[in-house]
Structures are given as structure tokens and as C-alpha cells.
Design a protein around this motif. Sequence first.
Motif, PDB file in Angstrom:
ATOM      1  N   GLU A  39       4.785   3.205  -6.776  1.00 44.20           N
ATOM      2  CA  GLU A  39       3.906   3.209  -5.596  1.00 44.20           C
ATOM      3  C   GLU A  39       3.226   1.853  -5.498  1.00 44.20           C
ATOM      4  O   GLU A  39       2.214   1.603  -6.155  1.00 44.20           O
ATOM      5  N   THR A  40       3.769   0.949  -4.662  1.00 46.03           N
ATOM      6  CA  THR A  40       3.280  -0.428  -4.693  1.00 46.03           C
ATOM      7  C   THR A  40       3.498  -1.172  -3.382  1.00 46.03           C
ATOM      8  O   THR A  40       3.458  -2.382  -3.362  1.00 46.03           O
ATOM      9  N   THR A  41       3.707  -0.451  -2.276  1.00 45.61           N
ATOM     10  CA  THR A  41       4.021  -1.129  -1.028  1.00 45.61           C
ATOM     11  C   THR A  41       2.967  -0.980   0.056  1.00 45.61           C
ATOM     12  O   THR A  41       3.065  -1.630   1.097  1.00 45.61           O
ATOM     13  N   GLU A  68      -2.812  -0.307  -2.233  1.00 55.33           N
ATOM     14  CA  GLU A  68      -2.352  -0.701  -3.565  1.00 55.33           C
ATOM     15  C   GLU A  68      -2.264  -2.220  -3.684  1.00 55.33           C
ATOM     16  O   GLU A  68      -2.671  -2.805  -4.695  1.00 55.33           O
ATOM     17  N   ILE A  69      -1.742  -2.872  -2.657  1.00 55.84           N
ATOM     18  CA  ILE A  69      -1.528  -4.317  -2.734  1.00 55.84           C
ATOM     19  C   ILE A  69      -2.859  -5.064  -2.815  1.00 55.84           C
ATOM     20  O   ILE A  69      -2.979  -6.071  -3.526  1.00 55.84           O
ATOM     21  N   ARG A  70      -3.884  -4.611  -2.081  1.00 52.09           N
ATOM     22  CA  ARG A  70      -5.155  -5.334  -2.129  1.00 52.09           C
ATOM     23  C   ARG A  70      -5.771  -5.274  -3.527  1.00 52.09           C
ATOM     24  O   ARG A  70      -6.420  -6.223  -3.970  1.00 52.09           O
ATOM     25  N   CYS A  71      -5.576  -4.168  -4.249  1.00 49.64           N
ATOM     26  CA  CYS A  71      -6.080  -4.080  -5.623  1.00 49.64           C
ATOM     27  C   CYS A  71      -5.287  -5.000  -6.545  1.00 49.64           C
ATOM     28  O   CYS A  71      -5.863  -5.668  -7.411  1.00 49.64           O
ATOM     29  N   GLN A  72      -3.972  -5.039  -6.382  1.00 49.36           N
ATOM     30  CA  GLN A  72      -3.165  -5.947  -7.180  1.00 49.36           C
ATOM     31  C   GLN A  72      -3.557  -7.401  -6.903  1.00 49.36           C
ATOM     32  O   GLN A  72      -3.653  -8.219  -7.822  1.00 49.36           O
ATOM     33  N   ALA A  73      -3.769  -7.721  -5.624  1.00 52.09           N
ATOM     34  CA  ALA A  73      -4.159  -9.085  -5.255  1.00 52.09           C
ATOM     35  C   ALA A  73      -5.489  -9.461  -5.887  1.00 52.09           C
ATOM     36  O   ALA A  73      -5.673 -10.580  -6.387  1.00 52.09           O
ATOM     37  N   THR A 118       3.722 -11.527  -9.873  1.00 43.40           N
ATOM     38  CA  THR A 118       4.131 -11.013  -8.575  1.00 43.40           C
ATOM     39  C   THR A 118       3.345  -9.748  -8.267  1.00 43.40           C
ATOM     40  O   THR A 118       2.621  -9.213  -9.117  1.00 43.40           O
ATOM     41  N   LEU A 119       3.496  -9.273  -7.049  1.00 44.63           N
ATOM     42  CA  LEU A 119       2.788  -8.065  -6.606  1.00 44.63           C
ATOM     43  C   LEU A 119       3.558  -7.427  -5.466  1.00 44.63           C
ATOM     44  O   LEU A 119       4.532  -7.975  -4.952  1.00 44.63           O
ATOM     45  N   GLY A 120       3.105  -6.254  -5.079  1.00 44.23           N
ATOM     46  CA  GLY A 120       3.724  -5.561  -3.960  1.00 44.23           C
ATOM     47  C   GLY A 120       5.093  -5.005  -4.299  1.00 44.23           C
ATOM     48  O   GLY A 120       5.331  -4.516  -5.401  1.00 44.23           O
ATOM     49  N   SER A 121       6.018  -5.096  -3.348  1.00 47.56           N
ATOM     50  CA  SER A 121       7.320  -4.457  -3.489  1.00 47.56           C
ATOM     51  C   SER A 121       8.113  -4.983  -4.674  1.00 47.56           C
ATOM     52  O   SER A 121       8.992  -4.279  -5.192  1.00 47.56           O
ATOM     53  N   LEU A 122       7.841  -6.189  -5.140  1.00 46.09           N
ATOM     54  CA  LEU A 122       8.569  -6.740  -6.282  1.00 46.09           C
ATOM     55  C   LEU A 122       8.164  -6.097  -7.606  1.00 46.09           C
ATOM     56  O   LEU A 122       8.750  -6.392  -8.642  1.00 46.09           O
ATOM     57  N   ARG A 123       7.181  -5.200  -7.580  1.00 49.72           N
ATOM     58  CA  ARG A 123       6.807  -4.444  -8.786  1.00 49.72           C
ATOM     59  C   ARG A 123       7.217  -2.975  -8.665  1.00 49.72           C
ATOM     60  O   ARG A 123       6.750  -2.138  -9.435  1.00 49.72           O
TER      61      ARG A 123
END
Length: 468
Positions: A434-436, A440-445, A423-428
Amino acid sequence: MNQRDTVHDIAVVGGGAAGTLTALRLLHHAAVPVRIWLINPGPAGRGLAFGTEAPHHLLNVPAGRMSAHRDDPGHFTRWLGDRAGEHDFVPRGLFGRYLADSLAEAGHRADAPDLIRVHDRVVGLTHRPAATGAPLRLRLAGGQSLDFAAAVLALGNFAPGTAWAPPALRDSAAFLADPWTPGALDAVPEDRDVLLVGTGLTMVDMALSLRRPGRVVHALSRHGLVPQPHATVPVPTVAAPDLDALAAGAGLAGLRRAVLCHIARCRRVHGDWRAGVDSLRSVTSALWQQLPPADRARLLAEDLRLWETHRHRIPPVSANALRAAVDADQVRTGRGTVAGAEPAGPPGGGLDVRLDDGRRLRVGAVLNCTGSEVNLTRVDDPLVTELLTTGLGTPNPIGGGFLTDPDGRLRPADSLTPAPLWTLGSLRRGSLLETTAIPEIRCQADDLALLMLDRAALALAGEGAPAR
């Protein structure tokens, strides 16, 4: 339905910003035979944040920092063309269209793998560890089942929680439990005052939508803090401080002192506290992870709201519009919580709301602007409920979201075999804090896309994907 095992099938569950970015980066990086399945009932790229078409609902980050590609920071501004510059705050709906266009562009490349859109909702999931090649079976609301080698849960932000609201308020037709529901604001009476519970980013959007002569929009929260504005000119870029310099090992008290000193120093040197706050962005998660659990809980209770009002800022034009509405007495912000509510007069007469300090407000509607629910045990989502019930996912006890490994893989309950679920984004949030935001999300993706494709290459080579 079972897919053929000739390729590696990867599911991306959710088509908002996080899901679209994940699918986009999978298409961008893929060099092995894979199929990307994007499963979401609505259009790609829209989701909660970017589905609005209101021109005054602006991005809270300048366009120059909103590229979908971390290796191409100018991608969004090139897409904008002459519509805006890199320092402009553009409408969020425009960014949603950009994400959809970027996904379509990536899918049309000659060497791109298949992107299969499934316009449905995932309502259940079964892990079959012994199944060869496709151990995940996803059940859709329409009754179909699909098998996958791995899946990324990009479920985005959930509706605001309502546990704070007295029963009489929750049961009232004048209570808008989720103001982002399409058409929700149509139910707000034109000739009545309004109460917004929560004074964060959603409040700003709703207040600017509902302000008008003859109406007072009351906005209250436990702290009464309102998001700070971005600077009217770009602030200097400051290098991230050394973790040791921030007293990362000194607990919450030491961290507070070090952060305040760092921001004060940046204000003296660079003339703006925002430079100091922004410089902490790349180390915030590391600092959070180094705190012991008790200090994390204290930070959430005592520090988070003040941090968020400075970290997640609003565009200057929004700040100016809100200030003008306050000066015109169309919007009133402050501290307060709802202690009770009862109908005001005959049906349709609105609500008499009693606050914790004894004040009473008569309003035509109460809007829940408290922000996305992060406690997964309170989320009304069949997939999340099943993951928690079966133990394939575990709620993070501090901060919300799922308990995950460092790469975003869901940690199951004790003794269960981990499923190929990430998972990624707010679920982490509980793991990273700091993940919303999109940066940040584009790096996680991107990281997840590379991980998924590495696993696919191993599986297709007959070596099997790593267990963890």
C-alpha cells in the motif's frame, strides 16, 4: 558540472506528486545549509495522476484527507477556500495546481534553502563511493552531469505494460498503449465503438471521457471487477485492529478469515463495510511484510484485485455517471481477455478483436487501461535500466518496484556498496504493497526529508553520513 562543496546538495528526481511532496518537505524542515534540486522536464506537481484538466477526472480521496502536510491536515481545504469542502472529491488537475502552489510557497519563505529547478530528465547515474561529499553523479538527457550527496528517486507511475497484448494488436495504430499520453484520445474515431482493456480506475476515467450516444465503450478484464464507490456520506472512523487479532502469524488463509471477520463486524456495528476496509489502511503494509514470500505471491494472484476495488474507490458522482452510461448501453463492463486482433477492412478501419471466449468485437481503438507497469525489468526508462544493469538497484521479486530497506533506501546487488539513493511511492510497492495514495506518499516524503537532513547535518559537521 561539479557543484561547490559549501553546502549539501540533495537531488529529487521526478516532479510529480511524490517528487513535489519530497522537495516541499525538505524545504519545510531544512535547518542546515542544503540545496534542493528538483529535476523533472515538466511542471511540478502534475505528473501522470494530476496532469489531467478534465473536470470529470476527480480525486478518489476526499479533499479533507489530501493535505500535502501530515502535520497540517486542513492545508488543502484552506487552499481550496470556497471552491470545495473537506468531504468533496475535487478535480485532479486542481490538486496538481495545489501541489505546485505549495512548493512555491515553501520556497519563498525567508529562511528556506535554495530550490533549484532543472527542467531535464535524468537518464543515468554513477556511484563513486570514494568521492568526498558528492558520491552520486547524475547524467541528464541534455548532456549535463551534476554531482550530489544523496538523491531521492520519485519516478512515479510508469506507462502500462503491454506484455498481455498479441503482437498484431501492439503493432496496430488503433492500439493506444498509454491512454494518458497527451493527445492520445484525439486518435479515437468519433463514430466507432471502443475497447478498454482493464476495469480499474483508469477505465472509469476513460469510459467517462469516451461515452456518447451511438458508441459502445466495452471494458473488459480478467476478473471483470469495477471499483466500488465511496459512501455518499462520511463513514465512521474505526481504530486500526490489533495485528494479533488479524492472525498475522497464521499465514494467508488465517489473514483472509480475520480480515473478512473484521470487515463484517464493522458493517454490523457501523453500518458500512467501508469503515472496516479503511481501518486496515495503517496496518496493511505490516500485514503484507509478515507474510512469507509464497503467501505474498498468492495474495497478489488471488486477492489483490478484489481488495483494490474496495480499497481504492471512486467518487459517488463518478459511480453514478458510470452506472448511467451502463444503463444507457453506452458502456458495457465484464470479464474477458484479448486472444487476438486483426485489421478490420481497409487501413483506418479499426480492429476485429477476438476474445478468449470466442466473442468478437469490431472497434475503432483499443485502450490499454491495465495500470502502471510494476515489473521494472519491463519498464522503458533509461535510468531504471541502468540501475538494474549496474546493480545499484534490484527489482523486488514479489510485488514489483525496487528492493528497499525499511527507510526506502535502494538495496544493491550482492557485494556492491549501497549508494545514497532512496525512493518512495509506487517504487516501494513490493516492500509495502500500500504505497500509491497521497496519504501514504506524503508520510514517506516527510520521513525521507527528515532522514536526508539528518545526514546532511552529520556530513556538514564533519562526522560523515551513516553508511546505512
